[in-house]
Design an enzyme around this catalytic site. Structure first.
Site, PDB file in Angstrom:
ATOM      1  N   GLY A  14       0.835  -1.210   0.000  1.00 15.65           N
ATOM      2  CA  GLY A  14       0.000   0.000   0.000  1.00 15.65           C
ATOM      3  C   GLY A  14       0.865   1.253   0.000  1.00 15.65           C
ATOM      4  O   GLY A  14       1.935   1.252   0.597  1.00 15.65           O
ATOM      5  N   ASP A 155      -0.987   2.486   8.948  1.00 14.77           N
ATOM      6  CA  ASP A 155      -1.559   1.826  10.126  1.00 14.77           C
ATOM      7  C   ASP A 155      -0.696   1.955  11.380  1.00 14.77           C
ATOM      8  O   ASP A 155      -1.173   1.745  12.475  1.00 14.77           O
ATOM      9  CB  ASP A 155      -1.739   0.326   9.859  1.00 14.77           C
ATOM     10  CG  ASP A 155      -2.873   0.059   8.890  1.00 14.77           C
ATOM     11  OD1 ASP A 155      -3.545   1.026   8.486  1.00 14.77           O
ATOM     12  OD2 ASP A 155      -3.086  -1.114   8.540  1.00 14.77           O
ATOM     13  N   GLY A 198      -6.989   0.350   9.675  1.00 12.46           N
ATOM     14  CA  GLY A 198      -6.312  -0.384  10.749  1.00 12.46           C
ATOM     15  C   GLY A 198      -6.859  -1.792  10.836  1.00 12.46           C
ATOM     16  O   GLY A 198      -7.847  -2.036  11.518  1.00 12.46           O
TER      17      GLY A 198
HETATM   18  P1  ADP Z   1       2.254  -4.762   2.440  1.00 12.87           P
HETATM   19  O1  ADP Z   1       3.672  -4.780   2.000  1.00 12.87           O
HETATM   20  O2  ADP Z   1       1.701  -3.374   2.507  1.00 12.87           O
HETATM   21  O3  ADP Z   1       2.043  -5.581   3.693  1.00 12.87           O
HETATM   22  P2  ADP Z   1       1.185  -6.903   0.851  1.00 12.87           P
HETATM   23  O4  ADP Z   1       1.082  -7.844   1.992  1.00 12.87           O
HETATM   24  O5  ADP Z   1       0.096  -6.876  -0.143  1.00 12.87           O
HETATM   25  O6  ADP Z   1       1.382  -5.411   1.279  1.00 12.87           O
HETATM   26  O7  ADP Z   1       2.559  -7.226   0.108  1.00 12.87           O
HETATM   27  C1  ADP Z   1       2.970  -6.509  -1.026  1.00 12.87           C
HETATM   28  C2  ADP Z   1       3.758  -7.430  -1.952  1.00 12.87           C
HETATM   29  O8  ADP Z   1       4.898  -7.955  -1.252  1.00 12.87           O
HETATM   30  C3  ADP Z   1       2.987  -8.657  -2.384  1.00 12.87           C
HETATM   31  O9  ADP Z   1       2.169  -8.406  -3.495  1.00 12.87           O
HETATM   32  C4  ADP Z   1       4.105  -9.613  -2.743  1.00 12.87           C
HETATM   33  O10 ADP Z   1       4.669  -9.292  -4.006  1.00 12.87           O
HETATM   34  C5  ADP Z   1       5.129  -9.305  -1.674  1.00 12.87           C
HETATM   35  N1  ADP Z   1       4.924 -10.231  -0.550  1.00 12.87           N
HETATM   36  C6  ADP Z   1       4.009 -10.149   0.448  1.00 12.87           C
HETATM   37  N2  ADP Z   1       4.119 -11.209   1.288  1.00 12.87           N
HETATM   38  C7  ADP Z   1       5.116 -11.981   0.790  1.00 12.87           C
HETATM   39  C8  ADP Z   1       5.718 -13.218   1.210  1.00 12.87           C
HETATM   40  N3  ADP Z   1       5.296 -13.872   2.303  1.00 12.87           N
HETATM   41  N4  ADP Z   1       6.725 -13.705   0.454  1.00 12.87           N
HETATM   42  C9  ADP Z   1       7.157 -13.061  -0.637  1.00 12.87           C
HETATM   43  N5  ADP Z   1       6.620 -11.890  -1.065  1.00 12.87           N
HETATM   44  C10 ADP Z   1       5.620 -11.365  -0.373  1.00 12.87           C
END
Ligand code: ADP
Length: 747
Positions: A14, A155, A198
Site C-alpha cells: 500500500g 496503520d 487499521g
Molecule cells: P504490504 O507490504 O503493505 O504488507 P502486501 O502484503 O500486499 O502489502 O505485500 C505486497 C507485496 O509484497 C505482495 O504483493 C508480494 O509481491 C510481496 N509479498 C508479500 N508477502 C510476501 C511473502 N510472504 N513472500 C514473498 N513476497 C511477499
C-alpha cells in the site's frame, strides 16, 4: 569488477505519504556517498520485470517530490513474487545490474518478501550460474543481498517502532474529518460513527479518538466485552447529560467482538438505533486517509530514515543481517528484519487466541495507558463529591501556542476524574494578581473543542516583586492548593520566582507544575514543546505555496520563520520543504557565508534550477536581516534570477493543533497531574516542570531548570535537532560525490 556500489530503492504494497521523501533521501544520500542509485518502479513487480522498470537515478530525478503524496515510483502487489521462481527472476535482474543493496519501503508483506529473497540469494545465484544466466564473476561479485527495510504503512503496525511512514499524515486527514464532522454533529445533536483504517492495529483509531475527544473507540487489539451495545449507549447518554451535543464513535476497520464476529460500523449503528430509536450516521473515511500531501513529520522523519537506511545498507558487508529502520521518539532505531516482521505478524495470532494482554503489549508500554486515558477523559463525572476537593488553578504564560486549549481542557477533564476541583486564571500572571479566576468543569471546557488559541488568555509578563504580594493574596483568598502553568519560558521563570519567595509568602508553599508549550521549542529537558509541530506544519504549507508561486520564474526565495532565538522551526521547515540553506542563530551568519551562498545560487541558476529556497530564523542575526540578504541575493542575481522575501507571521501561533500536538498535550498533562496528585498524597510542595526526552516523560525540579539553559540566548543546552542540519545539506545540495561521508559513518 569495479568497486562501485549499486543500490536500488523500491516502494511496495500500500502507498503511504512520505514514501517519496524516502526515495529522494536514498537517491541523494547514495550520490553523496559515491554509490549509484537505481529507482525500481512498481515494487517487486518491477524487480522481476527488469528492463525499463529499473532506472539509474540522477539528482534531479527526485526534485520536487518531497511534498507529493503517494509514491512517484509506483507500487504494486505481485502474486508472482511470492513464488520462488518469481524471486529468482528478481535476483537475475538485480545481478545483471550489479545491484546487491536495496532499500525497500513497504508493509510487513513487502518486507517478508525482501527477507525471503535475501535468504535465498546464494541459492538463486547458484541456480542462475548453472543455467548459464550469469557468469561466475557476477556471482562472486555479489555474494549477498543487503536489505534495509522502512515500514511505509499508515496503520503504524510495526512492533518495535513508535511511528511508521505515513501514519502522521493519515492522522492529519482523520482529524480534519472528525473536526468537520463534530461541528455538523453538534449543530444537529447527532451521533456519528467514523470508520478509520487499521486491520490489526488500533493506533489510528485510538490516537484520533483521544485527539478529537470522541465518545467511544473500538480497536482490534482489545475487542469489547459482551454487552458493549448497552455500554456505548450509556456512555453517549452520560456525555449528553454533561452537556455535549455531538457524539463521535471511532471504529478501526479490523475490529471484532469477543466471539470473532466482525464489529463493523453498521453493527454499531444498528445496536444504537435499537436502543435510542435513531440511527447514527456512518462516515467511512476510506482511501482519503492514505492520500494527500505528507505532513511535516512524514517529510523530515522519512528523509532521516531514508538517509540512515542508505548509509547502513551501503556499509553492510558479507554476513550482515537485514534490518528495518524505525523510530523511538525522534531517534532512529534499527530492528532485525525477520524478528520485527514476526513480532508484527504475531499480533494476528494473539487475537485469534484471545490473548488480548499480548496484543496490547505488542503495541508498546504507552498504548494500553493511552487507552485507559481515553476512557478517563471521555467519562464525565455524574455525582458531585461531598467533601471539599483540592483546588487546582490553571494559568497560561508566554506566547500563544496551538494546543494550549487542548492542554487546559485535558487538565480539567482529567483533574475532575482524579477528584480535583479545577479553576482557570484569566490572562496569565496579571490575572492571578487581580484574582481573575473562573470555575472550570468537564462541561465548560468540553465546549472549547479542539480550537487553536487559548480560551483563558495568555500573557508574557513575569511577575515583579510588587506583584508577588497580589498573587499570594489571590492564592490564599481563593484557597488554591496547586498550580498548573501551561506555557513557555516566561512561565518557568515566574514559577521559579514564586518558589524562591516561599519564605516571604507561605501561600507559595503549594505544588506547582509547568507544562512545556511554545512554538519556539526552547524548553529544558524537552524534545518537542506543545505547539511546535503545528507551527511547523503551518510553515510547510506556506512554503509549498511560495515555491509554487516561484515555479514560473527564476527566483531565490528567502523565507523568514518565527522561533525567537531557536532555529527549530527554521531548520525543520527547511528539511521538510527541500531548502538549500537555513540561517540559524545557533550556527550564526556571516558575510562570507552569504557570499558563498550567492555564488552557489548563480551556479545553480546557470544550471537548470529555477528556484533556490533559503530559510532564515527571525533572530538569526541582528544586522543580516531578511530584507538585507534578499537585496544582496537580488544584486547577485543580476538578471539571471530575482530574489524575494516571504515573512511567515503570526499564523504560526494560530490554527487547530496538529494530531501530534494534541497527543503530546494529553500525555504531558497526564504526567503533570500524576505529579501533582502524587504531591497531594505525599504532602510535598515542590515546584516542578514536565519534560519529554527520547520518548521518556519525567518531571524535574524547577529550581534547576536554568542549569539546562543558556539564559543569555534563552536556549536549552541540548538541542537534539541541530544534528539534522547535515541532513538538509546532503539532501538539498548537489555537490560532487563525497566518498568521505561513507568512511565517516560508523556502524
Ligand atoms: P504490504 O507490504 O503493505 O504488507 P502486501 O502484503 O500486499 O502489502 O505485500 C505486497 C507485496 O509484497 C505482495 O504483493 C508480494 O509481491 C510481496 N509479498 C508479500 N508477502 C510476501 C511473502 N510472504 N513472500 C514473498 N513476497 C511477499
Amino acid at each position: 569488477m569495479s568497486e562501485q556500489l549499486n543500490i536500488g530503492v523500491l516502494t511496495s504494497g500500500g502507498d503511504a505519504p512520505g514514501m517519496n521523501a524516502v526515495v529522494r533521501a536514498v537517491v541523494r544520500t547514495s550520490l553523496h556517498a559515491g554509490a549509484v542509485p537505481y529507482t525500481i518502479h512498481e515494487g517487486w513487480r518491477g524487480v522481476m520485470e527488469g528492463g525499463d522498470a529499473i532506472v539509474r537515478a540522477g539528482w534531479s530525478d527526485v526534485s520536487s517530490v518531497l511534498g507529493r503524496g503517494g509514491t512517484v515510483i509506483g507500487t504494486a502487489r505481485s502474486a508472482e513474487f511470492r513464488e520462488r521462481s518469481g524471486r529468482q527472476r528478481a535476483a537475475l535482474n538485480l545481478v545483471r545490474r550489479g545491484i546487491d543493496r536495496l532499500v525497500v519501503v513497504g508493509g510487513d508483506g513487502s518486507l517478508t518478501g525482501a527477507d525471503t529473497l535475501a535468504r535465498e540469494w546464494r541459492d538463486h545465484l547458484t541456480d542462475l550460474l548453472a543455467q548459464g544466466a550469469i557468469s561466475s564473476d557476477d556471482a562472486a561479485a555479489h555474494p549477498s543481498l543487503h536489505i534495509a527495510g522502512i515500514v511505509g504503512s499508515i496503520d503504524n503496525d510495526l512492533v518495535g517502532s513508535s511511528m511508521t511512514v505515513g501514519t502522521d499524515s493519515a492522522l492529519h486527514r482523520i482529524m480534519d474529518a472528525t473536526d468537520a464532522i463534530a461541528s455538523t454533529a453538534a449543530s444537529h445533536q447527532r451521533t456519528f460513527i467514523v470508520e478509520v483504517m487499521g486491520r490489526r492495529c488500533g493506533y489510528l483509531a485510538l490516537t484520533a479518538a483521544l485527539g478529537s475527544a470522541a465518545d467511544e473507540v473500538f480497536i482490534p487489539e482489545l475487542p469489547p466485552e459482551d454487552g458493549w451495545e448497552d455500554a456505548v449507549v450509556a456512555k453517549i447518554r452520560a456525555a449528553h447529560a454533561a452537556g455535549r451535543r455531538d457524539s463521535i464513535i471511532i471504529v478501526a476497520e479490523g475490529c471484532q467482538d469477543r466471539h470473532g464476529t466482525p464489529l463493523t460500523a453498521a453493527r454499531i449503528q444498528q445496536a444504537i438505533a435499537e436502543r435510542v430509536g435513531e440511527a447514527p450516521r456512518i462516515t467511512a473515511l476510506g482511501h482519503v486517509q492514505r492520500g494527500g500531501t505528507p505532513s511535516a513529520y512524514d517529510r523530515w522523519m522519512s528523509s532521516a530514515l531514508g538517509h540512515t537506511a542508505t548509509l547502513e545498507v551501503l556499509a553492510a558487508g558479507p554476513g550482515d543481517d537485514s534490518y528495518i529502520f524505525g523510530t523511538r521518539a525522534e531517534q532512529i532505531v534499527r530492528l532485525p528484519l525477520a524478528e520485527a516482521v514476526a513480532n508484527t505478524q504475531a499480533v494476528g495470532t494473539h487475537l485469534e487466541r484471545g490473548d488480548y494482554a499480548a496484543s496490547l503489549a505488542a503495541r508498546g508500554p504507552h498504548f494500553a495507558h493511552k487507552l485507559e486515558l481515553f476512557h478517563r477523559l471521555s467519562t464525565p463525572l455524574t455525582d458531585s463529591p461531598a467533601r471539599r476537593r483540592r483546588r487546582v488553578a490553571i494559568v497560561h504564560v508566554g506566547g500563544l501556542a496551538p494546543g494550549m486549549n487542548t492542554a487546559a481542557r485535558t487538565a480539567v477533564q482529567l483533574g475532575e476524574a482524579l477528584g480535583l476541583e479545577m479553576v482557570g486564571v484569566r490572562g496569565g500572571f496579571p490575572g492571578l494578581v487581580d484574582g481573575d479566576i473562573v470555575p472550570l468543569s468537564w462541561r465548560s471546557v468540553d465546549k472549547w473543542g479542539n480550537a487553536g488559541g487559548a480560551a483563558l488568555g495568555t500573557r508574557r509578563t513575569v511577575p515583579d516583586t510588587g506583584e508577588l504580594f497580589g498573587i499570594a493574596r489571590t492564592l490564599e483568598e481563593r484557597r488554591i492548593d496547586g498550580l498548573i502553568m501551561i506555557g513557555g519560558l516566561a512561565g518557568y521563570e515566574g514559577i521559579l520566582s514564586l518558589a524562591q519567595e516561599r519564605l516571604h509568602y507561605p501561600a507559595f508553599n503549594i505544588p506547582m507544575v509547568c507544562i512545556p508549550t511554545s512554538i519556539d521549542n526552547n524548553l529544558p529537558n524537552n524534545d518537542f514543546s506543545i505547539g511546535a509541530d503545528t507551527a511547523l506544519n503551518t510553515n510547510v504549507e506556506a512554503i509549498d505555496r511560495v515555491k509554487e508561486s516561484a515555479s514560473a520564474s527564476n527566483r531565490c526565495f528567502v523565507v523568514e520563520t518565527m522561533g525567537r532565538n531557536c532555529g527549530f522551526l527554521a531548520l525543520l521547515s527547511g528539511i521538510s520543504t527541500g531548502a538549500e540553506q537555513v540561517y540559524l542563530q545557533e550556527t550564526g551568519m556571516s558575510l562570507a557565508q552569504l557570499s558563498d551562498d550567492a555564488a552557489s545560487m548563480v551556479a545553480s541558476f546557470r544550471g537548470k534550477r529555477s528556484l533556490y529556497l533559503v530559510i532564515r530564523n527571525e533572530q538569526a542575526n541582528e544586522n543580516l536581516t531578511t530584507d538585507l540578504i534578499t537585496r544582496l541575493f537580488e544584486e547577485a542575481g543580476h538578471g539571471l534570477f530575482d530574489a524575494r522575501s516571504a515573512v511567515i507571521g503570526h499564523q504560526q501561533q494560530g490554527g487547530e493543533p496538529s494530531p501530534f500536538d494534541r497527543d503530546l498535550a494529553i500525555r504531558l498533562v497526564d504526567a503533570a497531574l500524576t505529579d501533582l496528585t502524587g504531591q497531594f498524597r505525599d504532602g510535598t510542595r515542590d515546584a516542578r516542570y514536565i519534560g519529554s526526552q527520547d520518548g521518556d516523560i519525567r518531571s524535574y525540579p524547577i529550581r534547576h531548570f536554568d542549569e539546562q539553559m543558556d539564559m543569555a540566548t534563552r536556549l536549552p543546552l541540548r538541542q537534539w535537532w541541530l544534528g539534522l542540519r547535515d541532513l538538509l545539506y546532503t539532501l538539498a545540495r548537489n555537490t560532487s560525490a563525497e566518498p568521505s561521508l561513507l568512511s565517516l559513518y560508523q556502524r
